[in-house]
Design a protein around this motif. Structure first.
Motif, PDB file in Angstrom:
ATOM      1  N   THR A  15       0.875  -1.166   0.000  1.00 28.52           N
ATOM      2  CA  THR A  15       0.000   0.000   0.000  1.00 28.52           C
ATOM      3  C   THR A  15       0.910   1.212   0.000  1.00 28.52           C
ATOM      4  O   THR A  15       2.025   1.160   0.531  1.00 28.52           O
ATOM      5  N   ASN A 118      -8.282  -2.725  -1.264  1.00 26.80           N
ATOM      6  CA  ASN A 118      -7.235  -2.671  -0.238  1.00 26.80           C
ATOM      7  C   ASN A 118      -7.496  -3.675   0.878  1.00 26.80           C
ATOM      8  O   ASN A 118      -6.581  -4.350   1.350  1.00 26.80           O
ATOM      9  N   ARG A 119      -8.748  -3.793   1.283  1.00 26.88           N
ATOM     10  CA  ARG A 119      -9.088  -4.761   2.330  1.00 26.88           C
ATOM     11  C   ARG A 119      -8.882  -6.199   1.852  1.00 26.88           C
ATOM     12  O   ARG A 119      -8.421  -7.035   2.605  1.00 26.88           O
ATOM     13  N   VAL A 122      -5.119  -6.887   2.154  1.00 26.03           N
ATOM     14  CA  VAL A 122      -4.708  -7.062   3.551  1.00 26.03           C
ATOM     15  C   VAL A 122      -5.255  -8.370   4.112  1.00 26.03           C
ATOM     16  O   VAL A 122      -4.540  -9.109   4.794  1.00 26.03           O
ATOM     17  N   THR A 143      -5.604   1.917   4.981  1.00 22.37           N
ATOM     18  CA  THR A 143      -5.119   0.547   4.797  1.00 22.37           C
ATOM     19  C   THR A 143      -4.135   0.168   5.888  1.00 22.37           C
ATOM     20  O   THR A 143      -4.173  -0.955   6.412  1.00 22.37           O
ATOM     21  N   TYR A 146      -6.153  -0.533   8.968  1.00 22.36           N
ATOM     22  CA  TYR A 146      -6.842  -1.815   8.837  1.00 22.36           C
ATOM     23  C   TYR A 146      -5.864  -2.963   9.067  1.00 22.36           C
ATOM     24  O   TYR A 146      -6.171  -3.912   9.801  1.00 22.36           O
TER      25      TYR A 146
END
Length: 159
Positions: A15, A118-119, A122, A143, A146
């Protein structure tokens, strides 16, 4: 299915900011190379990039180069929506050809598709490399927060 036959693939994602200052790009590339080498030496073989301009494409380029030296590593593009894959950016299109997998998070553009992308990255990763300038707003910051909430191994390159 025999539980002993299940293999665990160590996954790393990136990220970072799209708008990297020109004078810092070489330093960011070198720091990313070091973090990627660390990941490879520690058994990471799957690398996820959101393929955004800036940090994501630098990371994808480094992984693409490393595939020559380490043929077992895999590069996956995580696209926020299908239409994003049609960009005219030649660097994007060239790197996309080096991907082992392309994951499309949303068929159509929706306002949350970048956050969902992005989630996804991750959620799939144990290691998250972040390139940030200390801003406490925006997609990179969200991000990082998270990833931290999920207790991911977070390697931050502060620019």
């Amino acid at each position: 299915m025999d539980c002993n036959s299940i293999s665990f693939v160590k996954t790393c994602c990136i990220t970072g900011h799209r708008d990297l200052p020109a004078e810092k790009i070489e330093c960011v590339k070198e720091a990313l190379r070091q973090k990627v080498q660390y990941a490879i030496e520690n058994g990471y073989i799957r690398f996820l990039s959101g393929f955004a301009d800036g940090t994501d494409l630098l990371f994808a380029s480094i992984i693409s180069d490393k595939k020559n030296e380490y043929p077992d590593i895999r590069l996956e593009a995580a696209s926020p929506y299908r239409g994003r894959l049609k960009t005219k950016n030649s660097e994007f299109q060239n790197l996309l050809k080096h991907c082992d997998q392309i994951t499309v998070v949303s068929e159509e553009y929706i306002p949350s598709c970048y956050m969902l992308r992005n989630r996804y990255m991750v959620d799939e990763s144990q290691l998250v490399i972040a390139v940030c300038d200390g801003r406490n707003r925006g997609g990179t910051w969200a991000t990082i927060k998270y990833a931290d909430s999920l207790q991911r191994n977070l390697q931050i390159i502060l620019i």
